[in-house]
Design a protein around this motif. Structure first.
Motif: not given
Length: 584
Positions: A195, A199, A389-392, A404-407, A440
Protein backbone atom coordinates in the motif's frame (compact mmCIF):
# COMPACT_ATOMS: atom_id res chain seq x y z
CA UNK A 1 0.81 -7.41 -14.25
CA UNK A 2 -0.84 -7.52 -10.84
CA UNK A 3 1.37 -7.04 -7.78
CA UNK A 4 -0.05 -8.71 -4.67
CA UNK A 5 3.17 -9.63 -2.86
CA UNK A 6 6.33 -7.59 -2.47
CA UNK A 7 8.47 -10.10 -4.37
CA UNK A 8 6.17 -9.65 -7.42
CA UNK A 9 8.04 -6.35 -7.88
CA UNK A 10 11.03 -8.32 -9.27
CA UNK A 11 9.04 -9.68 -12.24
CA UNK A 12 7.33 -6.31 -12.62
CA UNK A 13 10.68 -4.51 -12.87
CA UNK A 14 11.94 -6.98 -15.50
CA UNK A 15 8.73 -6.64 -17.50
CA UNK A 16 8.55 -2.83 -17.38
CA UNK A 17 12.16 -1.61 -17.07
CA UNK A 18 14.57 -4.58 -17.30
CA UNK A 19 17.22 -2.54 -15.51
CA UNK A 20 20.89 -2.91 -16.25
CA UNK A 21 21.48 -1.72 -12.69
CA UNK A 22 18.84 -2.69 -10.12
CA UNK A 23 21.27 -2.73 -7.18
CA UNK A 24 24.87 -1.67 -6.72
CA UNK A 25 27.54 -1.35 -4.03
CA UNK A 26 31.28 -0.87 -3.75
CA UNK A 27 33.62 -3.82 -3.32
CA UNK A 28 37.35 -3.16 -2.90
CA UNK A 29 36.94 0.36 -4.26
CA UNK A 30 34.94 -0.66 -7.37
CA UNK A 31 31.20 -0.43 -7.99
CA UNK A 32 29.65 -3.89 -8.45
CA UNK A 33 26.12 -3.93 -9.87
CA UNK A 34 23.27 -6.40 -10.39
CA UNK A 35 20.67 -6.19 -13.17
CA UNK A 36 16.95 -6.94 -12.79
CA UNK A 37 17.55 -10.43 -14.19
CA UNK A 38 20.54 -10.98 -11.90
CA UNK A 39 18.28 -10.07 -8.98
CA UNK A 40 15.64 -12.61 -10.00
CA UNK A 41 18.17 -15.40 -10.60
CA UNK A 42 19.90 -14.90 -7.24
CA UNK A 43 16.66 -14.55 -5.29
CA UNK A 44 15.13 -17.68 -6.86
CA UNK A 45 18.25 -19.72 -6.14
CA UNK A 46 18.33 -18.51 -2.54
CA UNK A 47 14.65 -19.38 -2.10
CA UNK A 48 15.37 -22.92 -3.26
CA UNK A 49 18.39 -23.08 -0.93
CA UNK A 50 16.10 -22.15 1.98
CA UNK A 51 13.60 -24.82 0.97
CA UNK A 52 16.36 -27.44 0.81
CA UNK A 53 17.44 -26.33 4.32
CA UNK A 54 13.95 -26.91 5.71
CA UNK A 55 13.19 -23.21 6.03
CA UNK A 56 9.64 -22.56 4.93
CA UNK A 57 6.38 -20.78 5.63
CA UNK A 58 6.30 -19.05 9.02
CA UNK A 59 9.95 -19.72 9.88
CA UNK A 60 11.94 -16.72 11.15
CA UNK A 61 15.33 -15.71 9.74
CA UNK A 62 17.34 -12.77 11.07
CA UNK A 63 19.24 -10.33 8.82
CA UNK A 64 21.90 -8.25 10.59
CA UNK A 65 24.08 -6.20 8.28
CA UNK A 66 24.83 -2.75 6.96
CA UNK A 67 23.19 -1.92 3.61
CA UNK A 68 24.32 -4.07 0.69
CA UNK A 69 22.59 -5.99 -2.14
CA UNK A 70 22.87 -9.28 -0.19
CA UNK A 71 20.43 -7.80 2.34
CA UNK A 72 17.79 -7.47 -0.40
CA UNK A 73 18.58 -10.90 -1.83
CA UNK A 74 17.89 -12.66 1.47
CA UNK A 75 14.83 -10.52 2.25
CA UNK A 76 13.17 -11.21 -1.12
CA UNK A 77 14.13 -14.90 -1.11
CA UNK A 78 12.46 -15.39 2.27
CA UNK A 79 9.31 -13.63 1.08
CA UNK A 80 8.91 -16.03 -1.84
CA UNK A 81 8.66 -19.08 0.43
CA UNK A 82 6.47 -17.46 3.08
CA UNK A 83 9.29 -17.27 5.64
CA UNK A 84 9.49 -14.20 7.86
CA UNK A 85 12.49 -11.88 8.01
CA UNK A 86 13.59 -10.41 11.33
CA UNK A 87 15.85 -7.47 10.49
CA UNK A 88 18.07 -6.12 13.27
CA UNK A 89 20.40 -3.16 13.74
CA UNK A 90 24.09 -4.09 13.51
CA UNK A 91 24.83 -1.59 16.31
CA UNK A 92 22.73 -3.14 19.09
CA UNK A 93 24.20 -5.41 21.79
CA UNK A 94 24.53 -9.19 21.94
CA UNK A 95 21.94 -9.09 24.76
CA UNK A 96 19.45 -7.42 22.40
CA UNK A 97 20.22 -10.04 19.75
CA UNK A 98 19.58 -12.79 22.30
CA UNK A 99 16.24 -11.33 23.35
CA UNK A 100 15.03 -10.96 19.75
CA UNK A 101 16.38 -14.38 18.65
CA UNK A 102 14.48 -16.04 21.49
CA UNK A 103 11.31 -13.96 21.32
CA UNK A 104 10.96 -14.38 17.53
CA UNK A 105 12.18 -18.01 17.59
CA UNK A 106 14.81 -17.25 14.96
CA UNK A 107 16.04 -20.42 13.19
CA UNK A 108 18.76 -18.96 10.97
CA UNK A 109 20.88 -15.79 10.90
CA UNK A 110 22.66 -13.83 8.14
CA UNK A 111 25.33 -11.40 9.33
CA UNK A 112 27.36 -8.77 7.50
CA UNK A 113 30.82 -8.98 9.03
CA UNK A 114 33.10 -10.39 11.72
CA UNK A 115 31.99 -7.97 14.45
CA UNK A 116 28.29 -8.81 13.98
CA UNK A 117 29.14 -12.51 13.76
CA UNK A 118 30.82 -12.40 17.18
CA UNK A 119 27.68 -10.87 18.75
CA UNK A 120 25.36 -13.30 16.95
CA UNK A 121 27.43 -16.26 18.18
CA UNK A 122 27.39 -14.92 21.74
CA UNK A 123 23.62 -14.50 21.53
CA UNK A 124 23.23 -18.07 20.24
CA UNK A 125 25.32 -19.88 22.89
CA UNK A 126 23.80 -23.24 23.76
CA UNK A 127 21.34 -23.08 20.85
CA UNK A 128 21.64 -24.83 17.50
CA UNK A 129 21.18 -21.94 15.09
CA UNK A 130 22.82 -21.72 11.66
CA UNK A 131 24.70 -18.50 10.93
CA UNK A 132 25.89 -17.36 7.49
CA UNK A 133 27.91 -14.29 6.50
CA UNK A 134 27.95 -11.76 3.67
CA UNK A 135 31.67 -11.04 4.08
CA UNK A 136 34.01 -13.97 3.44
CA UNK A 137 35.03 -15.08 6.93
CA UNK A 138 37.09 -18.08 8.00
CA UNK A 139 34.80 -18.94 10.88
CA UNK A 140 31.48 -18.79 9.02
CA UNK A 141 29.81 -20.25 5.91
CA UNK A 142 29.56 -17.65 3.15
CA UNK A 143 26.11 -16.78 1.78
CA UNK A 144 27.12 -17.82 -1.74
CA UNK A 145 28.02 -21.29 -0.44
CA UNK A 146 24.59 -21.46 1.16
CA UNK A 147 23.02 -20.29 -2.15
CA UNK A 148 24.75 -23.12 -4.05
CA UNK A 149 22.36 -25.53 -2.27
CA UNK A 150 19.62 -24.12 -4.49
CA UNK A 151 21.54 -24.39 -7.78
CA UNK A 152 19.72 -27.51 -8.95
CA UNK A 153 16.58 -26.79 -6.98
CA UNK A 154 13.04 -27.57 -8.06
CA UNK A 155 11.50 -24.43 -9.59
CA UNK A 156 8.04 -25.99 -9.50
CA UNK A 157 8.38 -26.42 -5.71
CA UNK A 158 9.32 -22.74 -5.48
CA UNK A 159 6.30 -21.73 -7.57
CA UNK A 160 4.07 -23.81 -5.29
CA UNK A 161 5.56 -22.08 -2.20
CA UNK A 162 4.98 -18.67 -3.81
CA UNK A 163 1.35 -19.53 -4.57
CA UNK A 164 0.62 -19.88 -0.85
CA UNK A 165 1.87 -16.36 -0.07
CA UNK A 166 -1.00 -13.87 -0.03
CA UNK A 167 -1.29 -10.10 0.21
CA UNK A 168 -2.34 -10.50 3.86
CA UNK A 169 0.59 -12.85 4.65
CA UNK A 170 3.08 -11.72 7.27
CA UNK A 171 6.45 -10.91 5.67
CA UNK A 172 8.50 -9.34 8.46
CA UNK A 173 8.71 -8.71 12.20
CA UNK A 174 10.58 -5.50 12.98
CA UNK A 175 11.67 -5.05 16.57
CA UNK A 176 11.49 -1.46 17.66
CA UNK A 177 12.02 0.09 21.04
CA UNK A 178 12.17 3.59 19.58
CA UNK A 179 13.40 6.07 22.15
CA UNK A 180 12.10 4.16 25.18
CA UNK A 181 11.23 0.68 26.40
CA UNK A 182 11.76 -3.01 25.61
CA UNK A 183 11.86 -4.04 21.93
CA UNK A 184 8.44 -4.93 20.54
CA UNK A 185 7.94 -6.92 17.34
CA UNK A 186 5.87 -5.05 14.75
CA UNK A 187 4.15 -7.50 12.37
CA UNK A 188 3.82 -6.19 8.82
CA UNK A 189 2.18 -7.91 5.86
CA UNK A 190 2.93 -7.72 2.14
CA UNK A 191 -0.24 -5.66 1.76
CA UNK A 192 0.82 -3.14 4.42
CA UNK A 193 4.03 -2.21 2.61
CA UNK A 194 2.61 -2.59 -0.91
CA UNK A 195 0.00 0.00 0.00
CA UNK A 196 2.79 2.41 0.94
CA UNK A 197 4.66 1.69 -2.30
CA UNK A 198 1.63 2.58 -4.43
CA UNK A 199 0.58 5.46 -2.14
CA UNK A 200 3.85 7.37 -2.50
CA UNK A 201 4.41 6.70 -6.20
CA UNK A 202 2.83 10.03 -7.18
CA UNK A 203 4.93 11.87 -4.54
CA UNK A 204 8.20 10.79 -6.15
CA UNK A 205 9.01 13.19 -8.98
CA UNK A 206 12.19 11.64 -10.41
CA UNK A 207 11.77 9.92 -13.81
CA UNK A 208 10.74 6.28 -13.33
CA UNK A 209 13.04 3.79 -15.05
CA UNK A 210 15.76 6.34 -15.63
CA UNK A 211 16.94 7.56 -12.21
CA UNK A 212 19.39 6.65 -9.46
CA UNK A 213 19.07 6.75 -5.67
CA UNK A 214 21.83 6.63 -3.07
CA UNK A 215 20.85 4.58 -0.01
CA UNK A 216 22.52 4.96 3.38
CA UNK A 217 19.79 4.85 6.05
CA UNK A 218 19.60 1.36 7.62
CA UNK A 219 17.53 -1.14 5.64
CA UNK A 220 16.48 -2.74 8.93
CA UNK A 221 14.43 0.42 9.56
CA UNK A 222 11.10 0.42 7.73
CA UNK A 223 11.71 3.92 6.30
CA UNK A 224 14.57 2.89 4.02
CA UNK A 225 13.23 -0.61 3.50
CA UNK A 226 9.90 0.59 2.12
CA UNK A 227 11.93 3.16 0.18
CA UNK A 228 13.92 0.36 -1.44
CA UNK A 229 10.70 -1.38 -2.56
CA UNK A 230 9.53 1.95 -4.05
CA UNK A 231 12.81 2.26 -5.96
CA UNK A 232 12.55 -1.30 -7.31
CA UNK A 233 8.90 -0.73 -8.26
CA UNK A 234 9.69 2.51 -10.11
CA UNK A 235 12.81 1.20 -11.83
CA UNK A 236 15.12 3.50 -9.86
CA UNK A 237 18.65 2.08 -9.56
CA UNK A 238 19.73 1.68 -5.92
CA UNK A 239 23.36 2.34 -5.01
CA UNK A 240 24.44 1.67 -1.43
CA UNK A 241 26.84 4.15 0.14
CA UNK A 242 30.04 2.59 1.49
CA UNK A 243 29.50 4.17 4.92
CA UNK A 244 28.00 7.26 6.55
CA UNK A 245 31.40 8.93 6.26
CA UNK A 246 31.61 8.35 2.50
CA UNK A 247 28.18 9.77 1.59
CA UNK A 248 29.65 13.00 0.18
CA UNK A 249 32.11 11.14 -2.04
CA UNK A 250 29.50 8.59 -3.16
CA UNK A 251 27.03 11.36 -4.09
CA UNK A 252 29.63 12.85 -6.43
CA UNK A 253 30.40 9.43 -7.95
CA UNK A 254 26.80 8.25 -8.47
CA UNK A 255 25.18 11.66 -9.11
CA UNK A 256 21.75 10.40 -7.97
CA UNK A 257 18.41 12.07 -8.56
CA UNK A 258 17.19 11.34 -5.02
CA UNK A 259 17.88 9.91 -1.58
CA UNK A 260 16.17 9.46 1.78
CA UNK A 261 17.67 11.01 4.88
CA UNK A 262 16.99 12.16 8.44
CA UNK A 263 17.06 15.75 9.76
CA UNK A 264 20.23 15.16 11.78
CA UNK A 265 22.22 14.50 8.60
CA UNK A 266 20.75 17.56 6.87
CA UNK A 267 21.70 19.63 9.93
CA UNK A 268 25.27 18.36 9.61
CA UNK A 269 25.38 19.21 5.90
CA UNK A 270 24.02 22.70 6.59
CA UNK A 271 26.40 23.32 9.51
CA UNK A 272 29.36 22.19 7.40
CA UNK A 273 28.35 24.59 4.60
CA UNK A 274 27.92 27.50 7.04
CA UNK A 275 31.24 26.65 8.72
CA UNK A 276 32.95 26.91 5.33
CA UNK A 277 31.22 30.27 4.83
CA UNK A 278 32.73 31.57 8.06
CA UNK A 279 36.15 30.51 6.75
CA UNK A 280 35.83 32.78 3.72
CA UNK A 281 37.11 36.36 3.63
CA UNK A 282 36.25 39.64 1.93
CA UNK A 283 33.72 39.74 -0.89
CA UNK A 284 33.40 35.92 -1.01
CA UNK A 285 32.25 35.84 2.61
CA UNK A 286 29.84 38.74 2.06
CA UNK A 287 28.30 37.04 -1.00
CA UNK A 288 27.97 33.72 0.86
CA UNK A 289 25.99 35.21 3.74
CA UNK A 290 23.98 37.45 1.40
CA UNK A 291 22.83 34.27 -0.40
CA UNK A 292 22.24 32.42 2.88
CA UNK A 293 20.05 35.22 4.25
CA UNK A 294 18.03 35.26 1.03
CA UNK A 295 17.50 31.51 1.48
CA UNK A 296 16.33 31.91 5.08
CA UNK A 297 13.58 34.28 3.88
CA UNK A 298 12.36 31.89 1.16
CA UNK A 299 8.70 30.84 0.93
CA UNK A 300 8.17 28.28 -1.87
CA UNK A 301 4.53 29.14 -2.56
CA UNK A 302 4.91 32.93 -2.23
CA UNK A 303 6.09 35.40 -4.87
CA UNK A 304 8.28 37.86 -2.97
CA UNK A 305 8.61 40.31 -5.82
CA UNK A 306 10.90 40.86 -8.80
CA UNK A 307 13.84 42.26 -6.79
CA UNK A 308 13.93 39.27 -4.40
CA UNK A 309 13.46 36.83 -7.31
CA UNK A 310 16.31 38.46 -9.25
CA UNK A 311 18.64 38.27 -6.24
CA UNK A 312 17.74 34.63 -5.59
CA UNK A 313 18.36 33.73 -9.23
CA UNK A 314 21.80 35.35 -8.97
CA UNK A 315 22.51 33.57 -5.65
CA UNK A 316 21.67 30.26 -7.30
CA UNK A 317 24.08 31.01 -10.12
CA UNK A 318 27.09 32.04 -8.03
CA UNK A 319 26.64 30.41 -4.57
CA UNK A 320 23.97 27.71 -4.42
CA UNK A 321 25.22 25.98 -7.57
CA UNK A 322 28.18 24.76 -5.47
CA UNK A 323 25.76 23.24 -2.95
CA UNK A 324 24.04 21.29 -5.72
CA UNK A 325 27.40 20.12 -7.10
CA UNK A 326 28.36 18.82 -3.65
CA UNK A 327 25.24 16.60 -3.77
CA UNK A 328 26.21 15.21 -7.18
CA UNK A 329 24.60 17.87 -9.37
CA UNK A 330 21.42 15.94 -10.29
CA UNK A 331 19.33 15.99 -7.12
CA UNK A 332 15.63 16.47 -7.81
CA UNK A 333 14.20 15.29 -4.47
CA UNK A 334 15.43 14.56 -0.94
CA UNK A 335 12.99 12.86 1.42
CA UNK A 336 13.37 13.61 5.12
CA UNK A 337 11.71 11.58 7.86
CA UNK A 338 12.02 9.88 11.27
CA UNK A 339 12.04 13.19 13.19
CA UNK A 340 11.18 16.87 12.80
CA UNK A 341 13.08 18.99 10.27
CA UNK A 342 13.94 22.57 11.20
CA UNK A 343 11.85 24.84 8.92
CA UNK A 344 14.88 27.08 8.20
CA UNK A 345 16.71 24.08 6.65
CA UNK A 346 13.75 23.35 4.36
CA UNK A 347 13.64 27.04 3.31
CA UNK A 348 17.34 27.31 2.54
CA UNK A 349 17.55 24.04 0.60
CA UNK A 350 14.39 24.78 -1.42
CA UNK A 351 15.77 28.26 -2.23
CA UNK A 352 18.96 26.59 -3.45
CA UNK A 353 17.07 24.36 -5.89
CA UNK A 354 17.34 21.32 -3.58
CA UNK A 355 13.78 20.20 -2.76
CA UNK A 356 13.44 18.67 0.72
CA UNK A 357 10.21 16.72 1.17
CA UNK A 358 9.20 15.91 4.73
CA UNK A 359 7.15 12.85 5.54
CA UNK A 360 5.69 11.25 8.63
CA UNK A 361 5.02 7.73 9.76
CA UNK A 362 5.93 4.94 12.13
CA UNK A 363 7.12 1.35 11.85
CA UNK A 364 3.55 0.37 12.78
CA UNK A 365 2.22 2.21 9.68
CA UNK A 366 4.68 0.72 7.17
CA UNK A 367 5.72 3.69 7.61
CA UNK A 368 4.14 6.49 5.53
CA UNK A 369 1.07 8.36 6.79
CA UNK A 370 1.79 11.65 5.05
CA UNK A 371 4.46 13.04 2.78
CA UNK A 372 5.14 16.27 0.95
CA UNK A 373 4.05 16.98 -2.60
CA UNK A 374 7.30 17.99 -4.29
CA UNK A 375 6.31 21.20 -6.06
CA UNK A 376 6.33 24.90 -5.18
CA UNK A 377 2.55 25.20 -5.14
CA UNK A 378 1.77 22.32 -2.77
CA UNK A 379 4.81 22.17 -0.48
CA UNK A 380 4.12 23.48 3.05
CA UNK A 381 7.22 24.20 5.13
CA UNK A 382 6.75 23.19 8.77
CA UNK A 383 4.29 20.44 7.79
CA UNK A 384 4.96 16.73 7.18
CA UNK A 385 3.08 16.79 3.90
CA UNK A 386 -0.34 15.63 2.75
CA UNK A 387 -2.00 12.42 3.86
CA UNK A 388 -1.39 9.61 1.36
CA UNK A 389 -4.32 7.90 -0.35
CA UNK A 390 -6.57 5.53 1.61
CA UNK A 391 -5.05 6.63 4.94
CA UNK A 392 -7.42 8.32 7.39
CA UNK A 393 -6.26 10.56 10.24
CA UNK A 394 -8.26 12.06 13.06
CA UNK A 395 -7.05 14.15 15.97
CA UNK A 396 -8.12 12.94 19.44
CA UNK A 397 -9.35 15.34 22.11
CA UNK A 398 -5.88 15.46 23.69
CA UNK A 399 -4.29 16.20 20.30
CA UNK A 400 -3.00 12.67 19.61
CA UNK A 401 -2.84 11.60 15.96
CA UNK A 402 -4.96 8.50 15.25
CA UNK A 403 -4.52 6.57 12.00
CA UNK A 404 -6.59 4.04 10.07
CA UNK A 405 -5.75 2.40 6.74
CA UNK A 406 -4.32 -0.57 4.84
CA UNK A 407 -0.80 0.40 5.99
CA UNK A 408 -1.49 -0.26 9.69
CA UNK A 409 0.29 -3.30 11.18
CA UNK A 410 -1.33 -6.58 12.19
CA UNK A 411 -0.13 -6.05 15.74
CA UNK A 412 2.81 -6.70 18.07
CA UNK A 413 4.21 -10.23 17.96
CA UNK A 414 3.22 -12.26 21.05
CA UNK A 415 1.84 -9.15 22.74
CA UNK A 416 -1.93 -8.95 22.47
CA UNK A 417 -2.21 -6.61 25.46
CA UNK A 418 0.08 -3.97 23.97
CA UNK A 419 -1.61 -4.36 20.58
CA UNK A 420 -4.99 -3.68 22.22
CA UNK A 421 -3.54 -0.55 23.87
CA UNK A 422 -2.56 1.05 20.54
CA UNK A 423 -5.18 -0.42 18.17
CA UNK A 424 -8.71 0.58 19.23
CA UNK A 425 -11.69 0.22 16.90
CA UNK A 426 -9.31 0.03 13.94
CA UNK A 427 -7.54 3.28 14.86
CA UNK A 428 -3.81 3.18 15.60
CA UNK A 429 -2.78 5.54 18.40
CA UNK A 430 0.54 7.08 17.37
CA UNK A 431 1.55 8.83 20.64
CA UNK A 432 2.34 11.88 18.47
CA UNK A 433 0.57 15.19 18.93
CA UNK A 434 -0.48 17.04 15.80
CA UNK A 435 -2.91 19.15 13.80
CA UNK A 436 -4.65 18.85 10.44
CA UNK A 437 -4.73 21.95 8.23
CA UNK A 438 -6.51 22.54 4.89
CA UNK A 439 -8.17 19.16 5.34
CA UNK A 440 -5.17 16.94 4.72
CA UNK A 441 -1.92 18.75 5.58
CA UNK A 442 -0.45 17.28 8.77
CA UNK A 443 1.64 19.16 11.31
CA UNK A 444 3.43 17.39 14.18
CA UNK A 445 3.73 19.43 17.35
CA UNK A 446 5.33 16.88 19.70
CA UNK A 447 5.57 13.38 21.06
CA UNK A 448 2.90 12.65 23.66
CA UNK A 449 5.34 10.54 25.66
CA UNK A 450 8.03 13.22 25.53
CA UNK A 451 5.91 16.07 26.91
CA UNK A 452 6.48 16.81 30.58
CA UNK A 453 4.89 18.91 33.30
CA UNK A 454 6.77 21.38 35.47
CA UNK A 455 6.16 21.60 39.21
CA UNK A 456 4.01 24.65 38.43
CA UNK A 457 1.64 22.47 36.36
CA UNK A 458 2.70 23.83 32.95
CA UNK A 459 3.15 21.35 30.08
CA UNK A 460 6.37 21.58 28.05
CA UNK A 461 6.74 20.12 24.54
CA UNK A 462 10.53 19.69 24.23
CA UNK A 463 10.83 18.98 20.48
CA UNK A 464 9.83 22.44 19.16
CA UNK A 465 12.17 24.03 21.72
CA UNK A 466 15.06 21.77 20.74
CA UNK A 467 14.57 22.38 17.03
CA UNK A 468 14.47 26.14 17.52
CA UNK A 469 17.59 26.25 19.71
CA UNK A 470 19.50 24.11 17.21
CA UNK A 471 19.12 27.00 14.75
CA UNK A 472 22.10 28.55 16.54
CA UNK A 473 25.24 27.67 14.58
CA UNK A 474 26.96 27.09 17.92
CA UNK A 475 24.53 24.36 19.06
CA UNK A 476 24.95 20.89 17.60
CA UNK A 477 22.79 18.80 19.94
CA UNK A 478 20.44 19.68 22.77
CA UNK A 479 17.92 18.10 25.13
CA UNK A 480 15.35 20.08 27.14
CA UNK A 481 14.57 18.67 30.61
CA UNK A 482 12.59 19.76 33.65
CA UNK A 483 9.90 17.23 34.56
CA UNK A 484 8.46 18.10 38.00
CA UNK A 485 10.96 20.96 38.31
CA UNK A 486 10.05 24.63 38.53
CA UNK A 487 11.57 25.54 35.14
CA UNK A 488 13.08 23.90 32.01
CA UNK A 489 16.84 23.54 31.55
CA UNK A 490 19.02 22.09 28.79
CA UNK A 491 22.06 19.95 28.17
CA UNK A 492 23.90 21.28 25.12
CA UNK A 493 26.58 19.75 22.91
CA UNK A 494 28.25 22.65 21.11
CA UNK A 495 29.17 22.61 17.43
CA UNK A 496 32.90 22.63 18.11
CA UNK A 497 33.82 23.58 14.53
CA UNK A 498 31.60 26.67 14.82
CA UNK A 499 33.00 27.37 18.29
CA UNK A 500 36.55 27.29 16.90
CA UNK A 501 35.52 29.75 14.18
CA UNK A 502 33.96 32.02 16.79
CA UNK A 503 37.08 31.91 18.97
CA UNK A 504 39.27 32.68 15.96
CA UNK A 505 37.06 35.64 15.06
CA UNK A 506 37.19 36.95 18.66
CA UNK A 507 40.94 36.22 19.13
CA UNK A 508 40.23 33.75 21.93
CA UNK A 509 43.03 31.12 22.06
CA UNK A 510 41.50 27.65 21.53
CA UNK A 511 43.00 24.87 23.65
CA UNK A 512 40.76 21.80 23.81
CA UNK A 513 36.99 21.30 23.86
CA UNK A 514 36.60 20.48 27.55
CA UNK A 515 38.57 23.51 28.67
CA UNK A 516 36.85 25.89 26.25
CA UNK A 517 33.28 25.10 27.40
CA UNK A 518 34.23 26.08 30.96
CA UNK A 519 35.53 29.55 30.00
CA UNK A 520 33.42 32.50 31.12
CA UNK A 521 33.49 34.23 27.72
CA UNK A 522 32.22 31.04 26.01
CA UNK A 523 29.46 30.51 28.59
CA UNK A 524 28.46 34.16 28.16
CA UNK A 525 28.25 33.72 24.38
CA UNK A 526 26.01 30.65 24.78
CA UNK A 527 23.85 32.56 27.27
CA UNK A 528 23.33 35.28 24.64
CA UNK A 529 22.35 32.60 22.07
CA UNK A 530 19.85 31.12 24.54
CA UNK A 531 18.44 34.53 25.43
CA UNK A 532 17.92 35.38 21.72
CA UNK A 533 16.03 32.15 21.04
CA UNK A 534 14.05 32.14 24.31
CA UNK A 535 12.10 35.12 22.93
CA UNK A 536 10.18 32.75 20.65
CA UNK A 537 8.59 30.93 23.60
CA UNK A 538 6.30 31.59 26.55
CA UNK A 539 7.96 32.45 29.88
CA UNK A 540 7.17 29.00 31.34
CA UNK A 541 8.87 27.30 28.34
CA UNK A 542 12.07 29.35 28.32
CA UNK A 543 15.35 27.68 29.20
CA UNK A 544 16.59 29.17 32.46
CA UNK A 545 19.90 27.32 32.85
CA UNK A 546 22.09 25.07 30.68
CA UNK A 547 25.12 22.82 30.83
CA UNK A 548 27.64 22.47 27.98
CA UNK A 549 28.95 18.96 27.30
CA UNK A 550 32.26 18.08 25.66
CA UNK A 551 31.23 14.78 24.01
CA UNK A 552 28.74 14.38 21.16
CA UNK A 553 25.86 11.93 21.42
CA UNK A 554 25.90 9.12 18.88
CA UNK A 555 24.35 5.81 17.90
CA UNK A 556 27.53 4.01 18.98
CA UNK A 557 27.62 5.57 22.45
CA UNK A 558 23.93 4.84 22.92
CA UNK A 559 22.27 8.27 23.18
CA UNK A 560 20.77 8.22 19.65
CA UNK A 561 18.54 5.73 17.87
CA UNK A 562 19.82 4.41 14.50
CA UNK A 563 17.71 7.13 12.82
CA UNK A 564 19.46 9.69 15.05
CA UNK A 565 16.60 10.58 17.39
CA UNK A 566 17.38 11.30 21.03
CA UNK A 567 17.08 8.34 23.40
CA UNK A 568 15.75 10.49 26.20
CA UNK A 569 15.68 7.75 28.83
CA UNK A 570 19.34 6.86 28.18
CA UNK A 571 20.43 10.53 28.28
CA UNK A 572 18.47 11.09 31.51
CA UNK A 573 20.20 8.09 33.12
CA UNK A 574 23.68 8.92 31.82
CA UNK A 575 23.57 12.61 32.74
CA UNK A 576 21.46 12.44 35.92
CA UNK A 577 24.06 14.31 37.98
CA UNK A 578 24.49 17.10 35.41
CA UNK A 579 20.72 17.53 35.23
CA UNK A 580 20.37 17.61 39.01
CA UNK A 581 23.15 20.21 39.26
CA UNK A 582 21.12 22.54 37.01
CA UNK A 583 18.56 22.86 39.80
CA UNK A 584 20.97 23.51 42.67
Amino acid sequence: MQINRLFDIIDYQILKYNKEVALGHKVNGEWVTFSSKDLKKIVDQLSMAFLSSNIGSGDKVAIISNNRPEWNFIDLALQQIGAISVPMYPTISAEDYKYIFEHAEVKMVFVGDEEILAKAKEASLGIERQIFSFDKLESCIHWEDFMSKGKNGDLSALETAKSFVMEESLFTIIYTSGTTGTPKGVMLTHGNVLHNVSAVEDRIIVPAGNSKALSFLPLCHIYERTGSFCYLFMGISIYYAESMESIGENLKEIQPQMFNTVPRLLEKVYDKIVSKGYGLTGIKKSLFFWALNLGLQYEPSKDQGSWYNFQLKLANKIIFNKWREALGGNIMQINSGASALQPRLARVFWSAGIPICEGYGLTETSPVISTSVCNLKEIRIGFVGKLVKEVEVKIAEDGEILVKGPNVMKGYYKNAALTAEVLKDGWFHTSDIGELHEGNYLKITDRKKEMFKTSGGKYIAPQPLENKFKESVLIDQLIVVGENKNYPTALIVPSFDALKDYCKHKDIPYTHDEEMIAKDEILEKFQREIDDLNKYFGKWEQIKRFKLLSKSWSVESGELTPTMKLKRKVIHEKYAKEMEDLYK
